[in-house]
Design a protein around this motif. Structure first.
Motif, mmCIF file in Angstrom:
data_model
loop_
_atom_site.group_PDB
_atom_site.id
_atom_site.type_symbol
_atom_site.label_atom_id
_atom_site.label_comp_id
_atom_site.label_asym_id
_atom_site.label_seq_id
_atom_site.Cartn_x
_atom_site.Cartn_y
_atom_site.Cartn_z
ATOM 1 N N LYS A 110 93.405 13.230 -1.184
ATOM 2 C CA LYS A 110 92.181 12.976 -1.933
ATOM 3 C C LYS A 110 91.170 14.097 -1.740
ATOM 4 C CE LYS A 110 92.853 7.987 -1.758
ATOM 5 N NZ LYS A 110 92.329 6.676 -1.357
ATOM 6 N N MET A 111 90.341 14.274 -2.751
ATOM 7 C CA MET A 111 89.185 15.157 -2.676
ATOM 8 C C MET A 111 87.987 14.291 -2.302
ATOM 9 S SD MET A 111 87.571 17.485 -5.718
ATOM 10 C CE MET A 111 86.057 18.417 -5.491
ATOM 11 N N CYS A 180 88.362 19.581 0.062
ATOM 12 C CA CYS A 180 89.756 19.273 -0.291
ATOM 13 C C CYS A 180 90.008 19.258 -1.795
ATOM 14 C CB CYS A 180 90.213 17.954 0.326
ATOM 15 S SG CYS A 180 90.139 17.930 2.118
ATOM 16 N N GLU A 181 89.361 20.125 -2.535
ATOM 17 C CA GLU A 181 89.581 20.176 -3.978
ATOM 18 C C GLU A 181 90.993 20.614 -4.341
ATOM 19 O OE1 GLU A 181 86.917 23.053 -5.624
ATOM 20 O OE2 GLU A 181 87.643 24.647 -4.313
ATOM 21 N N GLN A 182 91.700 21.265 -3.415
ATOM 22 C CA GLN A 182 93.032 21.769 -3.735
ATOM 23 C C GLN A 182 94.021 20.672 -4.092
ATOM 24 O OE1 GLN A 182 91.230 22.087 -0.968
ATOM 25 N NE2 GLN A 182 92.472 22.644 0.791
ATOM 26 N N VAL A 183 93.759 19.436 -3.662
ATOM 27 C CA VAL A 183 94.696 18.354 -3.981
ATOM 28 C C VAL A 183 94.715 18.046 -5.478
ATOM 29 C CG1 VAL A 183 94.383 17.321 -1.704
ATOM 30 C CG2 VAL A 183 92.989 16.499 -3.611
ATOM 31 N N ALA A 203 82.593 9.551 -1.988
ATOM 32 C CA ALA A 203 83.350 9.170 -3.175
ATOM 33 C C ALA A 203 84.663 9.938 -3.092
ATOM 34 C CB ALA A 203 82.595 9.522 -4.450
ATOM 35 N N LEU A 204 85.770 9.258 -3.326
ATOM 36 C CA LEU A 204 87.092 9.841 -3.165
ATOM 37 C C LEU A 204 87.764 9.970 -4.521
ATOM 38 C CD1 LEU A 204 86.303 8.273 -0.488
ATOM 39 C CD2 LEU A 204 88.750 8.115 -0.048
ATOM 40 N N LEU A 205 88.333 11.148 -4.770
ATOM 41 C CA LEU A 205 89.073 11.399 -5.996
ATOM 42 C C LEU A 205 90.546 11.558 -5.627
ATOM 43 C CD1 LEU A 205 89.575 12.097 -8.946
ATOM 44 C CD2 LEU A 205 88.616 14.370 -8.522
#
Length: 212
Positions: A110-111, A180-183, A203-205
């Protein structure tokens, strides 16, 4: 009392037992003060018509996601896809002081968008030993979290040399920043430790749902 008994019966060392009790006490005190209300906590929202839930989630998460250049572009070019991301891929989470959000070597799924509080990121496997008395002073990221968009994909923390990695220097991840945008694009293993300095909200993406 139950915690103390558990530690004694399982012959946990005095040093580790003391650390565990200290952290547990802090978390107990803080948990009643900071936890924000999340959607699953509101019983009435469960019975809303689907169309209203969708609009609600777009308003809850839309402005937050717009801070990231890629996600803002998705909304401009594909607004329906952006709405699906808000509805299907987003969740919320709380973290108490000294709790880890992730550790070195774990699969990144997750981001994370920090919406309240402050975290410490330690690059490298030495982060597993946490911040000791001789740890370096955390350095803040640049404002608005824009350092997260870097070609080396270090999860929002500026890349360092091999010698700097070994020092396990710490950097602060603050409110309105992300990590952690790489996910969103690739499979990834965490390259460090991220732990809360204070009560935090995220907030989790979900990366897998985003890629789908």
């Amino acid at each position: 009392e139950t915690l103390v008994r558990f530690l004694q019966e399982n012959k946990v060392s005095l040093e580790l037992a003391g650390r565990i009790q200290e952290v547990a006490l802090v978390q107990q005190v803080q948990s009643s003060r900071v936890h924000r209300i999340h959607e699953p906590d509101v019983e009435l929202l469960r019975h809303l018509p689907g169309s209203l839930k969708e609009q609600l989630r777009v308003e809850v998460y839309g402005n937050l996601l717009h801070r990231h250049p890629l996600l803002r572009s998705v909304d401009i070019l594909h607004p329906m896809a952006f709405a699906r991301i808000c509805n299907k891929a987003m969740t919320q989470e709380s973290l108490m002081p000294n709790q880890d959000l992730f550790t070195f070597g774990k699969e990144a799924k997750k981001m994370y968008f920090v919406t309240a509080g402050e975290m410490v990121y330690i690059l490298g496997h030495l982060g597993a030993s946490r911040l000791g008395p001789n740890a370096t002073t955390p350095a803040p990221l640049t404002p608005s979290g824009t350092t997260a968009l870097t070609p080396n994909l270090t999860g929002g923390v500026p890349y360092t040399s091999e010698s700097q990695k070994e020092s396990a220097s710490a950097q602060v991840v603050k409110k309105d920043e992300w990590i952690c945008e790489q996910v969103l694009l690739i499979k990834w293993l965490h390259r460090g430790l991220l732990t809360a300095r204070m009560p935090c909200e995220f907030a989790l993406l979900d990366g897998y749902i985003f890629r789908e």
